[in-house]
Scaffold this active site. Structure first.
Site, PDB file in Angstrom:
ATOM      1  N   ASP A 168       0.841  -1.193   0.000  1.00  0.00           N
ATOM      2  CA  ASP A 168       0.000   0.000   0.000  1.00  0.00           C
ATOM      3  C   ASP A 168       0.878   1.245   0.000  1.00  0.00           C
ATOM      4  O   ASP A 168       1.992   1.218  -0.519  1.00  0.00           O
ATOM      5  CB  ASP A 168      -0.946  -0.027   1.216  1.00  0.00           C
ATOM      6  CG  ASP A 168      -2.297   0.599   0.912  1.00  0.00           C
ATOM      7  OD1 ASP A 168      -2.342   1.827   0.702  1.00  0.00           O
ATOM      8  OD2 ASP A 168      -3.313  -0.124   0.890  1.00  0.00           O
ATOM      9  N   HIS A 211      -4.010   5.942   3.292  1.00  0.00           N
ATOM     10  CA  HIS A 211      -4.609   4.671   2.903  1.00  0.00           C
ATOM     11  C   HIS A 211      -3.952   3.456   3.560  1.00  0.00           C
ATOM     12  O   HIS A 211      -4.628   2.619   4.169  1.00  0.00           O
ATOM     13  CB  HIS A 211      -4.539   4.554   1.383  1.00  0.00           C
ATOM     14  CG  HIS A 211      -5.444   3.544   0.776  1.00  0.00           C
ATOM     15  ND1 HIS A 211      -5.072   2.239   0.576  1.00  0.00           N
ATOM     16  CD2 HIS A 211      -6.708   3.650   0.298  1.00  0.00           C
ATOM     17  CE1 HIS A 211      -6.064   1.586  -0.006  1.00  0.00           C
ATOM     18  NE2 HIS A 211      -7.070   2.420  -0.190  1.00  0.00           N
ATOM     19  N   SER A 416     -11.296  -1.289  -0.639  1.00  0.00           N
ATOM     20  CA  SER A 416      -9.984  -1.163   0.013  1.00  0.00           C
ATOM     21  C   SER A 416     -10.082  -1.439   1.504  1.00  0.00           C
ATOM     22  O   SER A 416      -9.112  -1.878   2.127  1.00  0.00           O
ATOM     23  CB  SER A 416      -9.422   0.250  -0.179  1.00  0.00           C
ATOM     24  OG  SER A 416      -8.922   0.439  -1.467  1.00  0.00           O
TER      25      SER A 416
END
Length: 496
Positions: A168, A211, A416
């Site tokens: 990520d 994220h 996600s």
């Protein structure tokens, strides 16, 4: 994703242009390339070059790259992939003629450009004291209660022998809820052209990189009386940074990440993205075919090393089992509309052995945005649905609460966020059953998932038809939920 990977808003992008490289002879035994007069200087691009996985063959390909005026960035001999760069617009065409080269593909359509990555909505401080034995924000974690994490924790919190790779945007290793679990010795950045960089600063998140830290918290935020709790709070996390500061996950980054995961024998990896710049890579396009081959080889290498890879299904409300049109590619320049078929793959989601996860809201229904597909989706998990499925929690927020950089907590939604829930449950399973192979862990996850049938009648949240979708399949195997919604409590009691 534009909700499918990491959402981004483009801003000024300037390609890096180099002076025209002089013509050089190819190594002996290599097919003759086009003459130098045909060379055209363009933006600097990165290429994946596929060959046989042995030292001698890779060396020959490296010589062919440099003989054409290109630069070798890094070579993955384990899988027979060379990452190269060139500003010659005919570089791929010429290199495809070289002996021993199986395929060549440009891994981007614009040279070295950027945008910004997804930001979370910062959570307000808890309004009430936590219940005994709970974390301060735990009352807002509807997702954990939905899949029985609180009950699973009475059996297992996970094992320090299990490492989960988070491919990520990096993990904030100083976060109070993550610091104890992030293993710096197994962390790396892959965004330096696809070359591994283990410097601590390199794999920390960039200024807009919420994220990866958010994903990591769902998997393994510590049970320490602070913030939230993750699904497997005792396992180790490895930050594998594959998202650059523009929010892009180019093929060379993902290749680096999967090979790293294999070399370090992670138990599970989480992949909440699709590989840029193509939402779907089609075999009739030479560049995209080479990308598919290279990423496929990297994923297969990790699997041979015992790694189980989990990926998000995507947030475009697309039926992945019946693809017709791609309107988002290439996403690093100007997207166009093109026809696609089921031969065109979303990477890594649709590769063999990868667990594909769709998203549901608090009611257990498919989230309005979640992509789906019979035979593609393996399982479903909480990813949030703020529009149509609002939980009865103190915050009334239908999204997923987790860690974000700077010691903060924030809300995000998407497949996600669904994918790391499945990854966390697999980490618990790997902790409870250390002998289990990736195939056995997959069977454990799917066999204990809660069956969820297709909805009766048309699925059209909001009634406008904007998010209309068609679910195919039976109660135990369908396009919206796969084998069902994951269940942490049942998973860790698989033997009963």
């Amino acid at each position: 994703m534009s909700v499918s990977r990491i959402s981004r808003t483009r801003y000024a992008a300037v390609g890096l242009v180099l002076a025209t490289a002089g013509a050089l002879a190819l190594p002996a035994g290599t097919a003759v390339a086009a003459p130098a007069a045909d060379s055209t200087t363009g933006p600097l691009l990165s290429y994946v070059v596929n060959t046989k996985a042995n030292h001698g063959q890779v060396q020959k390909v490296e010589k062919a790259v440099t003989s054409l005026g290109g630069t070798v960035v890094y070579s993955y001999e384990q899988i027979g992939v060379v990452i190269a760069r060139s500003n010659d617009t005919k570089f791929a065409e010429k290199l495809r003629l070289a002996k021993g080269v199986d395929s060549v593909g440009a891994s981007r359509t614009k040279g070295i450009t950027a945008a910004d990555s997804q930001k979370a909505e910062v959570a307000d401080a808890p309004t009430a004291a936590p219940a005994p034995g709970q974390e301060p924000y735990e009352a807002n974690q509807w997702d954990m209660r939905m899949i029985g994490v609180d009950k699973a924790h009475k059996i297992s919190l996970g094992s320090r022998n299990v490492t989960v790779g988070v491919l990520d945007s990096g993990i904030d290793a100083t976060h109070e809820d993550l610091a104890a679990n992030v293993d710096a010795s197994q962390s790396v950045s892959c965004i330096d052209g696809g070359k591994p960089n283990t410097d601590w600063k390199a794999w920390q998140p960039g200024p807009d990189g919420d994220h990866g830290t958010h994903v990591a918290g769902t998997i393994a935020a510590a049970k320490n009386g602070k913030g939230i709790v993750g699904i497997a709070p005792n396992v180790k996390l490895a930050a594998v940074k594959v998202v650059d500061n523009g929010g892009f996950i180019y093929p060379e980054y993902a290749i680096c990440g999967f090979v790293w995961a294999g070399e370090h024998q992670f138990k599970v990896t989480n992949n909440s993205y699709y590989v840029d710049p193509w939402m779907f890579n089609c075999p009739n396009d030479k560049d995209q075919a080479a990308i598919s081959d290279a990423v496929r080889k990297a994923v297969a290498f990790s699997q041979r090393k015992g790694v189980l890879n989990v990926a998000a299904a995507g947030n475009e409300n697309i039926d992945l089992a019946h693809k017709t049109t791609d309107v988002s590619s290439p996403d690093d320049t100007t997207p166009g509309t093109r026809p696609v078929t089921n031969d065109c793959l979303s990477l890594p989601t649709e590769l063999p052995g990868v667990i594909a996860v769709s998203s549901v809201g608090v009611k257990g229904d498919k989230a309005y945005y979640s992509s789906y597909g019979k035979g593609v989706v393996t399982v479903a998990a909480p990813g949030g649905d703020r529009r149509f499925q609002i939980p009865d929690t103190p915050d009334k927020n239908g999204r997923i609460l987790s860690t974000i950089p700077g010691g903060k907590y924030g809300y995000m939604q998407g497949t996600s966020m669904a994918s790391p829930h499945a990854t966390g449950v697999l980490a618990l399973l790997a902790s409870t059953f250390p002998w289990a192979s990736p195939e056995e862990l997959t069977e454990m996850l799917t066999s204990q998932a809660e069956s969820h049938p297709c909805p009766t009648g048309a699925f059209s949240p909001g009634g406008t038809g904007e998010w209309k979708a068609t679910c195919e399949g039976g109660e135990n195997d369908n396009g919206f939920y796969g084998a069902g919604i994951i269940n942490a409590e049942k998973a860790v009691q698989w033997w009963r």
